[in-house]
Every structure is written in structure tokens, then in C-alpha cells.
Write a protein that holds these residues in place. Structure first.
Motif, mmCIF file in Angstrom:
data_model
loop_
_atom_site.group_PDB
_atom_site.id
_atom_site.type_symbol
_atom_site.label_atom_id
_atom_site.label_comp_id
_atom_site.label_asym_id
_atom_site.label_seq_id
_atom_site.Cartn_x
_atom_site.Cartn_y
_atom_site.Cartn_z
ATOM 1 N N GLY A 419 5.642 -9.840 8.875
ATOM 2 C CA GLY A 419 6.454 -9.229 7.834
ATOM 3 C C GLY A 419 5.988 -9.642 6.445
ATOM 4 O O GLY A 419 5.876 -8.805 5.530
ATOM 5 N N PHE A 420 5.681 -10.939 6.286
ATOM 6 C CA PHE A 420 5.185 -11.419 4.995
ATOM 7 C C PHE A 420 3.852 -10.756 4.663
ATOM 8 O O PHE A 420 3.612 -10.337 3.523
ATOM 9 C CB PHE A 420 5.023 -12.941 5.041
ATOM 10 N N SER A 421 2.992 -10.641 5.663
ATOM 11 C CA SER A 421 1.694 -10.008 5.478
ATOM 12 C C SER A 421 1.853 -8.559 5.022
ATOM 13 O O SER A 421 1.140 -8.089 4.125
ATOM 14 C CB SER A 421 0.898 -10.073 6.781
ATOM 15 N N LEU A 422 2.802 -7.833 5.616
ATOM 16 C CA LEU A 422 3.026 -6.432 5.248
ATOM 17 C C LEU A 422 3.555 -6.306 3.817
ATOM 18 O O LEU A 422 3.197 -5.370 3.097
ATOM 19 C CB LEU A 422 3.998 -5.779 6.232
ATOM 20 N N VAL A 423 4.410 -7.249 3.408
ATOM 21 C CA VAL A 423 4.926 -7.222 2.032
ATOM 22 C C VAL A 423 3.787 -7.437 1.034
ATOM 23 O O VAL A 423 3.668 -6.720 0.029
ATOM 24 C CB VAL A 423 6.021 -8.290 1.844
ATOM 25 N N VAL A 424 2.930 -8.430 1.305
ATOM 26 C CA VAL A 424 1.782 -8.680 0.425
ATOM 27 C C VAL A 424 0.840 -7.476 0.440
ATOM 28 O O VAL A 424 0.300 -7.080 -0.606
ATOM 29 C CB VAL A 424 1.042 -9.963 0.865
#
Length: 434
Positions: A419-424
Motif C-alpha cells: 500500500g505504501f509503495s502504491l501511494v509513492v
């Protein structure tokens, strides 16, 4: 036929890397040579492919040798130890602050680009504090992993160097647009850390909660006797200024990266270890990791020179385009970036950059997408998951130091990290990087 041989070659390279049956150097050298011979190319053609491939990666290999040695010597001087210890002490006894501090420690500890060093520095220092506070060791591992993943975008850390070797682009030019992504990633990571820290605080309170931790109980990164003998605390400001000067030179591109690190290494050795024998000792101490990375990059040059020179990559790209929906051809790098984190579970870093990236380049570039945009999409989508991959030796080291198991780590961290990767990834797309 050429496309089939190319596909088999890449599948074998990726498979051998995944299964650990060959080292990257062996797989990247012997398998493509065998494929080229099978395709009917002789020694003269192989020599040409080798020379072309080597020319593409020589600057990058040189940079890695000197960069890894430079940061290793800076680590010897004790430059980063006070920063990490200071952050640990600042967070004493406050769950949310400890979580946020851990994220920052992960970023700072990975400034040398070496995953093993990152976890050797941080896990033994932080684990007692986490246990004393009743905090989850898997929260610690996840914060360190994401922080190190953000720092892993640095040009000397590995992934960008591999991407530069594949594309022939300058590694500093690839990195410069990513600086804003790294800074934004750190801000987002701190936000995530605060949120997960509050959740952890509620969990601890619901479980009864441990006694508060006093300042005198908060540890730090203790140096061994050998490490202490190498530290140069009196030269901390000088070494800090040298570190910042090297970073500034890289950002501005005033000199080639390899030359910047050659100069930086020479100066740091001269200032901290003026005796010739000590200088040679420091170089010998860091030579194995530096030469290993340099050798892998050179072997990658051979692999890419052969795959490109024989026409295998182009043949595979043509075959792939013929079966892909037209709408997907120009967006394949984005599709791969979106699933970059899950791909870490089945592809090693070498397999991702030396196996998948060349194919994506061959498919997407003819659609008019620049190579740097393709690299940015794939790097940003994949890199946060570096230390969630079972193919990362540094992760196994971290798990061993934390006395944790990989199954629980993945269950705890995977979806948060994805999820963090997708936000970045979304933020980078909004910034126009791809």
C-alpha cells in the motif's frame, strides 16, 4: 526461433538466480553465451557483443567499486553512529516516537547502500528497546525495511546502478528526479509511522502495557573494540562535511560519479588514516563487497551485450507486442510498477533488473516512452519491497538478528508495504516522472 532462444535464456537466468543454483556472475555470463552459440553466433560476434556490453557498464562498475569502499570507510570512522544513537535516545519510552525514529534510522543507516550494514547497525540497538516497551519486533522490521527501501533509490545502493547498466543512461541523471520522491517518501513514511505507532500504543495499553522506560535504560549502537579503534570522533565535523560535499557533487553532476567517489575515497583515507598501511587495511576490508558488486555489473554488461547484439531482445519484444492488447503496450512499465512489490516475492533484484527490465524496455520504448520514465516506474514500484523479498540476504540477516520468522514478517508487513509503495508510485506519477 531467435525469440524462443531469448526467452529460454532469460527464463534460465532468472530461474538459476531465483533457485540459487548459480551466482549472478555465472548465470549472467554462461547462459547468454550458450544461447548465442545455439543461435549460430561465433567467437567473433561474441567478442563484439562483449565489448559493446562492457562499454555500457564500465563507468557504473567503477562507480560501485569506489562508492561502496567510500561509504564503508566513512562507516569505519563512526560518522553515522552518533546520528543513529541520538535518534534512539530522543525516542525514549514513547511508542509513537520510537516508531517514527525507527523509520528515520532505517533511512539514515542505509545511506551506505548496504543492506547487511543497515540491519547490523540498527536491529541489535533497537530490539531491546522494542522488547522493553512491549512493541512488536515485526513493526520494527517493517519500519526499517521501508526506510531502507526509500534510501535504496540512491545511485550507489544497487537498483539504479543495475538499471543504468541495462539502459546505458547516466546513473546520476536517473537519480536526480527521484530525490523529490525520496523526500516525499520520508514524509509519507513518518505519517505511516505515527499512525502505526498509535495503533501499537493502543494494543500495548489493551494488553496491560509494560513499565515506562527511563532514559538511562535506552541503549544505542555500541562499537566493538576493533570498531572503536577505527573511529575518528574528533574528525566528525570534517567527515560530515566531506559526506555532504560528495552528495552535493553527485546531485549537481559537476563530475562523473565514479570520479567523485574516487576523490572522496582518497580524501577520507588521507584525513582519517594517514598511514599507508592503515589505508590499505581499510581498502582490503571493504574490497570483497565492492569487487563483488563491480563484478556483477560487468557480468551484466556481458549478458546485455549478447542479448541486444544477437537481436534476442528485439525478437522477444516483437513477439510480446503481437500478443499484448494495444492499450497495454505503451503502459507495460506502469503495469509492472503497480505489481512491483508482489514481484519481490518471486524475483530477486538481479532477476528483476537484468531479466524483466530489458524486455519491458524493448516493448515500451517503440511506443514512444523514454527509457528513464520506464526505469522510474519500475524502480519506484519495486524498490520499497526490497527487504520483504525472500531473495534478499540482508532480510534473512535482519530476521536472524531480530529472532523473527519470515512468514510472520510477510503477514505483518506485506500489505502495508505494498500500500505504501502504491501511494509513492501514485505520487511519482502525479509529479510527472512517468
Amino acid at each position: 526461433m531467435l525469440a524462443f532462444i531469448g526467452l529460454v535464456t532469460i527464463v534460465l537466468v532468472v530461474g538459476f538466480l531465483l533457485l540459487g543454483k548459480m551466482s549472478p556472475i555465472v548465470a549472467l555470463t554462461l547462459v547468454p553465451i550458450a544461447g548465442a552459440l545455439l543461435a549460430g553466433f561465433g567467437p567473433e560476434a561474441l567478442t563484439e557483443f562483449f565489448n559493446d556490453g562492457l562499454a555500457r557498464v564500465m563507468q557504473i562498475a567503477t562507480m560501485f567499486v569506489f562508492a561502496i569502499t567510500f561509504f564503508g570507510v566513512l562507516q569505519d570512522t563512526g560518522l553515522f553512529r552518533p546520528i543513529i544513537n541520538g535518534l534512539i535516545r530522543l525516542t525514549r519510552g514513547h511508542v509513537v516516537a520510537v516508531t517514527a525514529g525507527t523509520a528515520l534510522v532505517g533511512v539514515l543507516a542505509h545511506l551506505d547502500g548496504a543492506g547487511a550494514t543497515t540491519f547490523l547497525l540498527t536491529v541489535p540497538a533497537l530490539l531491546p528497546l522494542y522488547l522493553r516497551l512491549g512493541m512488536s519486533r515485526y513493526l520494527m522490521l517493517m519500519m526499517l525495511a521501508i526506510g531502507a527501501g526509500i534510501a535504496n533509490m540512491l545511485p550507489w545502493a544497487g537498483p539504479l546502478g543495475r538499471a543504468a547498466a541495462v539502459t546505458g543512461l547516466d546513473v546520476t541523471e536517473l537519480w536526480q528526479p527521484l530525490i523529490q520522491v525520496q523526500l516525499l517518501g520520508i514524509v509519507l513514511l513518518l505519517g505511516l509511522a505515527v499512525g502505526l505507532g498509535l495503533r501499537e500504543q493502543r494494543r500495548i495499553r489493551a494488553a496491560g502495557g509494560p513499565a515506562p522506560v527511563g532514559g538511562h535504560e535506552v541503549g544505542g549502537v555500541a562499537a566493538t573494540a576493533d570498531e572503536a579503534a577505527l573511529e575518528r570522533r574528533a574528525l566528525l565535523p570534517v567527515n560530515g562535511a566531506l559526506f555532504l560535499a560528495v552528495i552535493a557533487a553527485l546531485v549537481t553532476g559537476i563530475l562523473p560519479p565514479a570520479l567523485i567517489f574516487m576523490i572522496g575515497l582518497s580524501v577520507v583515507l588521507l584525513i582519517n588514516y594517514p598511514q599507508v598501511e592503515m589505508q590499505m587495511d581499510r581498502i582490503r576490508a571493504h574490497a570483497p563487497s565492492a569487487l563483488l558488486m563491480g563484478a556483477i555489473i560487468l557480468a551484466a554488461g556481458t549478458f546485455l551485450g549478447i542479448m541486444d547484439g544477437t537481436g534476442m531482445l528485439r525478437a522477444m519484444a516483437v513477439a510480446m507486442v503481437s500478443v499484448l492488447p494495444e492499450s497495454a503496450v505503451g503502459n507495460l512499465h506502469i503495469i509492472v510498477g503497480l505489481i512491483g512489490m508482489p514481484l519481490e516475492l518471486v524475483l530477486s533484484t538481479d532477476a528483476f533488473y537484468f531479466g524483466m527490465l530489458p524486455i519491458v524496455l524493448e516493448v515500451v520504448q517503440p511506443a514512444g516512452v523514454p527509457a528513464d520514465q520506464i526505469v522510474h516506474a519500475m524502480v519506484i514500484g519495486n524498490i520499497i519491497g526490497t527487504f520483504a523479498s525472500p531473495f534478499s540476504p540482508a532480510l534473512w540477516l535482519a530476521l536472524g538478528l531480530a529472532r523473527a520468522d519470515i512468514g510472520t514478517h510477510l503477514r505483518y508487513s506485506f500489505f502495508w508495504m505494498w500500500g505504501f509503495s502504491l501511494v509513492v508510485f501514485g505520487a511519482a506519477m502525479a509529479l510527472g516522472l512517468f
